[in-house]
Design a protein around this motif. Structure first.
Motif, mmCIF file in Angstrom:
data_model
loop_
_atom_site.group_PDB
_atom_site.id
_atom_site.type_symbol
_atom_site.label_atom_id
_atom_site.label_comp_id
_atom_site.label_asym_id
_atom_site.label_seq_id
_atom_site.Cartn_x
_atom_site.Cartn_y
_atom_site.Cartn_z
ATOM 1 N N UNK A 52 -19.569 1.077 18.607
ATOM 2 C CA UNK A 52 -18.869 -0.089 18.043
ATOM 3 C C UNK A 52 -17.749 0.366 17.118
ATOM 4 N N UNK A 53 -16.601 -0.264 17.277
ATOM 5 C CA UNK A 53 -15.415 0.132 16.489
ATOM 6 C C UNK A 53 -15.695 0.013 14.993
ATOM 7 N N UNK A 54 -16.452 -1.035 14.585
ATOM 8 C CA UNK A 54 -16.700 -1.224 13.146
ATOM 9 C C UNK A 54 -17.576 -0.099 12.598
ATOM 10 N N UNK A 55 -18.477 0.404 13.416
ATOM 11 C CA UNK A 55 -19.322 1.519 12.975
ATOM 12 C C UNK A 55 -18.481 2.798 12.878
ATOM 13 N N UNK A 56 -17.591 2.979 13.843
ATOM 14 C CA UNK A 56 -16.705 4.150 13.780
ATOM 15 C C UNK A 56 -15.869 4.116 12.502
ATOM 16 N N UNK A 57 -15.355 2.935 12.164
ATOM 17 C CA UNK A 57 -14.552 2.825 10.942
ATOM 18 C C UNK A 57 -15.413 3.066 9.708
ATOM 19 N N UNK A 58 -16.657 2.562 9.735
ATOM 20 C CA UNK A 58 -17.562 2.769 8.600
ATOM 21 C C UNK A 58 -17.864 4.259 8.404
ATOM 22 N N UNK A 59 -17.967 4.991 9.494
ATOM 23 C CA UNK A 59 -18.192 6.441 9.388
ATOM 24 C C UNK A 59 -17.015 7.113 8.691
ATOM 25 N N UNK A 60 -15.822 6.719 9.086
ATOM 26 C CA UNK A 60 -14.610 7.317 8.492
ATOM 27 C C UNK A 60 -14.478 6.893 7.029
#
Ligand SMILES: NC(=O)c1ccc[n+]([C@@H]2O[C@H](COP(=O)([O-])OP(=O)(O)OC[C@H]3O[C@@H](n4cnc5c(N)ncnc54)[C@H](OP(=O)(O)O)[C@@H]3O)[C@@H](O)[C@H]2O)c1
Length: 259
Positions: free
Chosen positions: A67-75
């Motif tokens: 999920x894109x939102x999870x990828x952003x949260x990781x960053x």
């Protein structure tokens, strides 16, 4: 050996268990701050606690890495400064290739090819600017030698390897490397599923399937995830900047080829 990773920040996707967890532990032991990820909050929290007890500096992001939102949260958890990205995800379930419908094929390609590419797109320019970056993608020994029931896994991961092979050459000038770790059979939850599939396919018990798989490995054992994690940390080391675009098979000698 000092890997020169003190103060670096690493995102390790899919790291509450198994190979991802082992990579996270090795990077943390080498001095990196590590962002862990997994969908099961309780399992992720337990892993984070265990690593912290061993002295690690870890953060956690719960969710599906696709999920894109999870990828952003990781960053975001890495304060936007990602020095090391370990791409990992669950593998597709073992299944006869005839049983895969279009949705299943798309899901497998999404998980094991599209997701890691999207993450690379998001972190690579920061790595180039800072003149340091290490991307390690966990793929599979099935990239080199197909395994019955893992056709989707092989296909998606070969696609990922091909895509990033070109990217690796475009970013090497900035001390940014992209490499691939290809596990053979390692003692994780995933391996238990492989034994169950082979037992059912061949009409034997799970124990017999496991024993037969072990016997086919020249090292006569399955891999220890810690050995895998240590190889990951080596590829991320400050002194590994001249190693890029490589696929390192770690399989106890199971692949029979000369090269
Ligand atoms: N072990 C082997 O012998 C072997 C051999 C060849 C290839 N591989 C490949 O190596 C990779 C890792 O395998 P493993 O053996 O370490 O498996 P594992 O022990 O089952 O661990 C998988 C980890 O990935 C997490 N995960 C799964 N799907 C996720 C998602 N969508 N988003 C975020 N996290 C997710 C799981 O946590 P949650 O379930 O809580 O999300 C867990 O932490 C897989 O792609 C596998 O196919 C393994």
């Amino acid at each position: 050996m000092d890997l020169g990773l003190t103060g670096r920040t690493a995102i390790v996707c899919a790291s509450s268990h198994g190979l991802g967890r082992a990579c996270a532990a090795a990077l943390a032991q080498a001095g990196s701050r590590v962002v862990l990820n997994g969908r099961d909050a309780a399992a992720l929290g337990a892993t984070a606690s265990e690593l912290r007890d061993a002295g690690a500096n870890v953060l956690t992001v719960v969710g599906d890495v696709g999920e894109e939102c999870v990828q952003q949260a990781l960053i975001d958890a890495a304060d936007g400064r990602v020095d090391i990205l370990v791409n990992n995800n669950g593998g597709p379930p073992l299944r006869d290739f005839r049983a895969l419908d279009g949705a299943a094929i798309h899901a497998g390609v999404d998980a094991n090819m599209v997701t890691p590419i999207r993450l690379v797109q998001k972190v690579i320019d920061g790595m180039i600017e800072r003149r340091f970056g290490r991307v390690v993608c966990i793929t599979s020994g099935s990239v080199k030698a197909p395994v019955p029931g893992l056709d989707l896994s092989s296909g998606a991961r070969v696609g990922l390897t091909g895509f990033l092979a070109g990217v690796a050459r475009q970013v090497a000038h900035a001390n940014v490397t992209i490499n691939f770790l290809l596990p053979g059979l390692f003692e994780t939850r995933r391996l238990a599923g492989v034994h169950a599939f082979n037992a059912q396919t061949n009409g034997v018990s799970v124990e017999e399937a496991a024993a037969s798989a072990r016997a086919r490995i020249p090292a006569k054992r399955f891999g220890d995830p810690q050995e895998f994690g240590d190889a990951c940390a080596f590829l991320c080391a400050a002194s590994s900047g001249f190693i890029t675009g490589q696929s390192l098979l770690i399989d106890g000698g199971a692949y029979p080829g000369v090269l």
